[in-house]
Scaffold this active site. Structure first.
Site, PDB file in Angstrom:
ATOM      1  CD  GLN A 277       3.431  -8.256  13.101  1.00  0.00           C
ATOM      2  OE1 GLN A 277       3.884  -9.258  13.628  1.00  0.00           O
ATOM      3  NE2 GLN A 277       2.197  -7.877  13.340  1.00  0.00           N
ATOM      4  CD  GLU A 278       5.195  -4.556   7.424  1.00  0.00           C
ATOM      5  OE1 GLU A 278       4.475  -4.198   6.474  1.00  0.00           O
ATOM      6  OE2 GLU A 278       5.116  -4.037   8.557  1.00  0.00           O
ATOM      7  CB  SER A 279       4.537 -10.441   3.531  1.00  0.00           C
ATOM      8  OG  SER A 279       5.659 -11.268   3.805  1.00  0.00           O
TER       9      SER A 279
END
Length: 130
Positions: free
Chosen positions: A61-63
């Site tokens: 989700q973040e990267s």
């Protein structure tokens, strides 16, 4: 065998459900890139008593498992690493995609979860993770 499993207001419920579905589709698209990190994620998860799927989901989700990063940094150069550690709050440990860095971010996650648990002991695990 353990692997990565992602397994009142109508608009709020729809938004939450839609968000989960989108996160699941994103993780499914990232699964090939996540395999590179499977062993370090599992080691960190085991040491911190976390579900490896939670760490994998955050990385996805973040990267997008590094796909969105430029030499480990986000576009604004404010967050660093697979799990997007805020550079202003913490000094990053290790290379952006190293086990050391995954451990640092996961440890910060555990500390944050424990703070929420202490403040809201009657909340369910799902509520504490939100």
């Amino acid at each position: 065998k353990r692997g990565f499993r992602m397994g009142g207001c109508v608009s709020l419920a729809f938004s939450y459900t839609t968000g989960l579905a989108m996160a699941r589709r994103t993780a499914e698209a990232d699964i090939v890139r996540l395999r590179k990190y499977e062993a370090p994620i599992k080691r960190v998860a085991r040491n911190l008593c976390l579900d490896p799927a939670l760490i994998a989901a955050i990385i996805s989700q973040e990267s997008r498992v590094g796909l969105l990063l430029d030499n480990g940094w986000d576009q604004e150069r404010h967050k660093y690493g697979l799990m997007q550690l805020g550079g202003q709050q913490h000094q990053p440990f290790g290379v952006w995609d190293s086990e050391e860095h995954i451990n640092q971010c996961s440890t910060i996650l555990v500390l944050a979860i424990n703070e929420v648990r202490a403040r809201h002991p009657t909340w369910t695990w799902d509520q504490q993770l939100r």
